[in-house]
Motif scaffolding. Structure first.
Motif, mmCIF file in Angstrom:
data_model
loop_
_atom_site.group_PDB
_atom_site.id
_atom_site.type_symbol
_atom_site.label_atom_id
_atom_site.label_comp_id
_atom_site.label_asym_id
_atom_site.label_seq_id
_atom_site.Cartn_x
_atom_site.Cartn_y
_atom_site.Cartn_z
ATOM 1 N N PHE A 87 0.819 -1.206 0.000
ATOM 2 C CA PHE A 87 0.000 0.000 0.000
ATOM 3 C C PHE A 87 0.857 1.262 0.000
ATOM 4 C CE2 PHE A 87 -3.056 -3.121 1.665
ATOM 5 C CZ PHE A 87 -4.088 -2.908 0.768
ATOM 6 N N ASN A 88 2.037 1.176 0.567
ATOM 7 C CA ASN A 88 3.004 2.279 0.507
ATOM 8 C C ASN A 88 4.321 1.788 1.078
ATOM 9 O OD1 ASN A 88 4.571 4.677 0.890
ATOM 10 N ND2 ASN A 88 2.684 5.880 0.789
ATOM 11 N N PRO A 89 5.188 1.244 0.236
ATOM 12 C CA PRO A 89 6.451 0.676 0.727
ATOM 13 C C PRO A 89 7.314 1.679 1.486
ATOM 14 C CG PRO A 89 6.026 -0.022 -1.524
ATOM 15 C CD PRO A 89 4.998 1.026 -1.214
ATOM 16 N N LEU A 90 7.393 2.931 0.988
ATOM 17 C CA LEU A 90 8.246 3.922 1.634
ATOM 18 C C LEU A 90 7.723 4.276 3.024
ATOM 19 C CD1 LEU A 90 10.686 5.770 1.414
ATOM 20 C CD2 LEU A 90 9.224 7.499 0.355
ATOM 21 N N THR A 91 6.415 4.495 3.155
ATOM 22 C CA THR A 91 5.836 4.793 4.461
ATOM 23 C C THR A 91 6.027 3.622 5.410
ATOM 24 O OG1 THR A 91 4.197 6.333 3.571
ATOM 25 C CG2 THR A 91 3.667 5.287 5.670
ATOM 26 N N THR A 92 5.830 2.411 4.918
ATOM 27 C CA THR A 92 6.013 1.217 5.747
ATOM 28 C C THR A 92 7.425 1.158 6.302
ATOM 29 O OG1 THR A 92 4.356 -0.046 4.514
ATOM 30 C CG2 THR A 92 6.009 -1.301 5.727
ATOM 31 N N PHE A 93 8.398 1.276 5.433
ATOM 32 C CA PHE A 93 9.802 1.196 5.852
ATOM 33 C C PHE A 93 10.132 2.303 6.846
ATOM 34 C CE2 PHE A 93 14.342 2.074 5.284
ATOM 35 C CZ PHE A 93 14.876 0.803 5.488
ATOM 36 N N PHE A 94 9.682 3.525 6.545
ATOM 37 C CA PHE A 94 9.969 4.663 7.412
ATOM 38 C C PHE A 94 9.380 4.469 8.800
ATOM 39 C CE2 PHE A 94 8.348 8.776 9.060
ATOM 40 C CZ PHE A 94 9.568 9.377 9.353
ATOM 41 N N GLU A 95 8.124 4.063 8.884
ATOM 42 C CA GLU A 95 7.449 4.012 10.177
ATOM 43 C C GLU A 95 7.931 2.861 11.055
ATOM 44 O OE1 GLU A 95 3.233 4.161 9.607
ATOM 45 O OE2 GLU A 95 3.276 6.210 8.837
ATOM 46 N N ILE A 96 8.355 1.761 10.446
ATOM 47 C CA ILE A 96 8.888 0.656 11.252
ATOM 48 C C ILE A 96 10.054 1.134 12.105
ATOM 49 C CG2 ILE A 96 10.224 -1.486 11.079
ATOM 50 C CD1 ILE A 96 8.388 -2.348 8.802
ATOM 51 N N PHE A 97 10.880 2.028 11.545
ATOM 52 C CA PHE A 97 12.038 2.532 12.279
ATOM 53 C C PHE A 97 11.745 3.853 12.987
ATOM 54 C CE2 PHE A 97 13.741 -0.183 8.906
ATOM 55 C CZ PHE A 97 14.556 -1.022 9.649
ATOM 56 N N ALA A 98 10.967 4.736 12.333
ATOM 57 C CA ALA A 98 10.730 6.069 12.889
ATOM 58 C C ALA A 98 9.949 6.034 14.193
ATOM 59 C CB ALA A 98 9.997 6.945 11.874
ATOM 60 N N ALA A 99 9.183 4.975 14.412
ATOM 61 C CA ALA A 99 8.443 4.853 15.675
ATOM 62 C C ALA A 99 9.392 4.868 16.867
ATOM 63 C CB ALA A 99 7.620 3.572 15.670
ATOM 64 N N TYR A 100 10.653 4.534 16.631
ATOM 65 C CA TYR A 100 11.630 4.469 17.720
ATOM 66 C C TYR A 100 12.687 5.564 17.631
ATOM 67 C CZ TYR A 100 9.371 -0.016 18.338
ATOM 68 O OH TYR A 100 8.428 -0.987 18.537
ATOM 69 N N PHE A 101 12.525 6.476 16.666
ATOM 70 C CA PHE A 101 13.452 7.596 16.548
ATOM 71 C C PHE A 101 13.276 8.554 17.735
ATOM 72 C CE2 PHE A 101 13.816 7.801 11.590
ATOM 73 C CZ PHE A 101 14.575 6.638 11.614
#
Length: 327
Positions: free
Chosen positions: A296-310
């Protein structure tokens, strides 16, 4: 097709929602409406309870700048928000086609003539165009919306509803829609901007046509409602406006939006992805399912998996890059 000859043009109703307008911008917009080459127009203006700009000033501005066709100016009893105001305009307007209008852009004179001709030539339910981009002072900064929003891709055709659950390529001020579809679409989804919902509605029921021609001078300024990362001030607000709002949208659509087959299956899968995003952002698991539905949105998926812990500063640095269209 009926209504295609110059001698018998069908009525286009222009629907203009106003709130706290900057009067010089509103005047410029109204003058561009008055200069339209299309011969059969009606303007509906509804003020959404402006507090610092009186209804009398708005009404006078319309009177002073619209001379070529009839108009109706009214005011909401209380502030409803732009989505509900456009819905109210949709319910009360009369015409064969509806053209939705913002208070701070400028329409090229031939805009409505070109859009109506394209609708007349096709069986499309909605036609939209590209835009020239101007700044607060009216200076052109781009000849296409795609120059400042790199992920904006125009599409044409049928069966595109599933592509509109999470992103929208139809900008309200550029679209012309068959009025009967707009009226059927009400009530509008409260978790989507009106143009996004109407595009989704039309995409599920027929064809959408996008024109590469720029027919609007679209003004970008600090007060734009739908700017890049609008409403994001920290990680908490990102969660609310970029994740929880999407969950609310898809839950509403699952209950209220009539669809079947592939569209319905994609809606249900999209809701699972959105809910996984929400769990991941709140550190409640969900990363595996988020990755599973990454289509549904590969870039958003990848970003949020890590950004949730930024940490907050690093997260806001990435937000800054996104606002500058560098991501």
């Amino acid at each position: 097709m009926n209504g295609c000859t110059a001698a018998d043009k069908p009525r286009i109703a222009i629907l203009l929602a106003v709130y706290e307008p900057r009067m010089d911008w509103l005047q410029e917009q109204l003058r561009s409406l008055d200069a339209q080459t299309y011969p059969n127009l009606m303007l509906y203006v509804r003020d959404d309870g402006s507090r610092t700009v009186s209804f009398e000033r708005i009404e006078q501005c319309v009177q002073q700048n619209i001379h070529s066709f009839s108009y109706k100016v009214e005011q909401n009893e209380k502030n409803l928000g732009s989505n509900s105001t456009f819905e109210r305009l949709t319910r009360e307007a009369e015409g064969e086609y509806f053209a939705y209008c913002d208070q701070d852009d400028v329409w090229l004179p031939e805009k409505l003539s070109i859009l109506q001709e394209k609708l007349c030539q096709t069986n499309a339910l909605l036609v939209c165009s590209d835009m020239k981009i101007i700044d607060e002072n009216g200076r052109q900064i781009a000849d296409s919306i795609t120059k400042i929003r790199r992920n904006h891709v125009f599409r044409s055709g049928k069966g595109m509803a599933h592509t509109l659950f999470f992103s929208n390529f139809v900008t309200g001020c550029t679209m012309l829609i068959r009025a009967e579809e707009c009226k059927k679409a009400a009530p509008f989804c409260p978790y989507m901007v009106h143009d996004h919902y109407l595009a989704l509605w039309c995409a599920e029921r027929g064809e959408i046509v996008s024109l590469a021609q720029s027919l609007v001078r679209y003004r970008i300024h600090d007060g734009n409602q739908t700017g890049m990362m609008a409403g994001v001030a920290d990680k908490a607000s990102y969660g609310r406006v970029r994740i929880e709002l999407v969950c609310d949208r898809l839950r509403w659509l699952e209950s209220h939006f009539p669809c079947a087959g592939d569209t319905q299956r994609e809606l249900q899968a999209g809701l699972k992805w959105a809910q996984a995003r929400n769990r991941n952002w709140k550190h409640q698991g969900g990363a595996f399912e988020l990755w599973k539905f990454r289509r549904f949105n590969p870039l958003t998926t990848f970003f949020e998996i890590f950004a949730a812990y930024f940490p907050e500063p690093l997260f806001m640095w990435f937000v800054g890059l996104k606002k500058k269209n560098l991501l």
